[in-house]
Design a protein around this motif. Sequence first.
Motif, PDB file in Angstrom:
ATOM      1  N   MET A   1       0.851  -1.181   0.000  1.00  0.00           N
ATOM      2  CA  MET A   1       0.000   0.000   0.000  1.00  0.00           C
ATOM      3  C   MET A   1       0.893   1.240   0.000  1.00  0.00           C
ATOM      4  O   MET A   1       1.758   1.366   0.861  1.00  0.00           O
ATOM      5  N   THR A   3       2.382   4.763   0.835  1.00  0.00           N
ATOM      6  CA  THR A   3       2.261   5.561   2.048  1.00  0.00           C
ATOM      7  C   THR A   3       2.427   7.051   1.801  1.00  0.00           C
ATOM      8  O   THR A   3       2.140   7.858   2.676  1.00  0.00           O
ATOM      9  N   ARG A  53      -6.385   6.529   8.143  1.00  0.00           N
ATOM     10  CA  ARG A  53      -5.219   5.710   7.822  1.00  0.00           C
ATOM     11  C   ARG A  53      -3.980   6.579   7.899  1.00  0.00           C
ATOM     12  O   ARG A  53      -3.977   7.706   7.394  1.00  0.00           O
ATOM     13  N   VAL A  66       1.232   0.754   7.736  1.00  0.00           N
ATOM     14  CA  VAL A  66       0.036   1.582   7.648  1.00  0.00           C
ATOM     15  C   VAL A  66      -0.956   1.058   8.680  1.00  0.00           C
ATOM     16  O   VAL A  66      -1.184  -0.154   8.771  1.00  0.00           O
ATOM     17  N   ARG A 135      -3.414  -2.815  11.882  1.00  0.00           N
ATOM     18  CA  ARG A 135      -2.463  -2.678  10.799  1.00  0.00           C
ATOM     19  C   ARG A 135      -3.148  -3.134   9.524  1.00  0.00           C
ATOM     20  O   ARG A 135      -3.768  -4.197   9.485  1.00  0.00           O
ATOM     21  N   ASP A 137      -1.535  -2.898   6.227  1.00  0.00           N
ATOM     22  CA  ASP A 137      -0.628  -3.064   5.095  1.00  0.00           C
ATOM     23  C   ASP A 137      -0.076  -4.480   4.976  1.00  0.00           C
ATOM     24  O   ASP A 137       0.786  -4.734   4.154  1.00  0.00           O
TER      25      ASP A 137
END
Length: 138
Positions: A1, A3, A53, A66, A135, A137
């Motif tokens: 993902m 960031t 997020r 993340v 979490r 990610d």
Amino acid sequence: MPTEDLPAVEFAFPGTLRDQLVAAILAGRKMTTSGLVADYEHDGSPLPAPGLRQAVIDSAGDPVAVIETTEVRVIRLADVDLAHALGEGEGYTSVAEWRAGHEQFWHSAEMRAAMDDPEFTVGDDTLVVAQTFRRVDG
């Protein structure tokens, strides 16, 4: 993902404590965190809200995970419960241990400098931002 489009979140100050907290997040042990309403107000930052997020930043300033906020409670310091203390992932076994550890941090020279108040202290009626996250990610 990716960031780069996410707001950053930093746990504690860079150094040993941050490294421990980031490691606990990466290991899945840390699912709650505690901030102070006064700190958010001092920084002019909004309180977190469910669905937020954020990119977790390590001591080197790099994004490493993340997280997504799932719950936010604003409560008195005296009303922090055991579930929240255990969820911090720091090995606390009681609310008293959690509070002693957090008071040590909140009364530290670094925190007092960050608050621009060399006498900054917390007490039973201090408002705490008790945040739960997951979490997302991996």
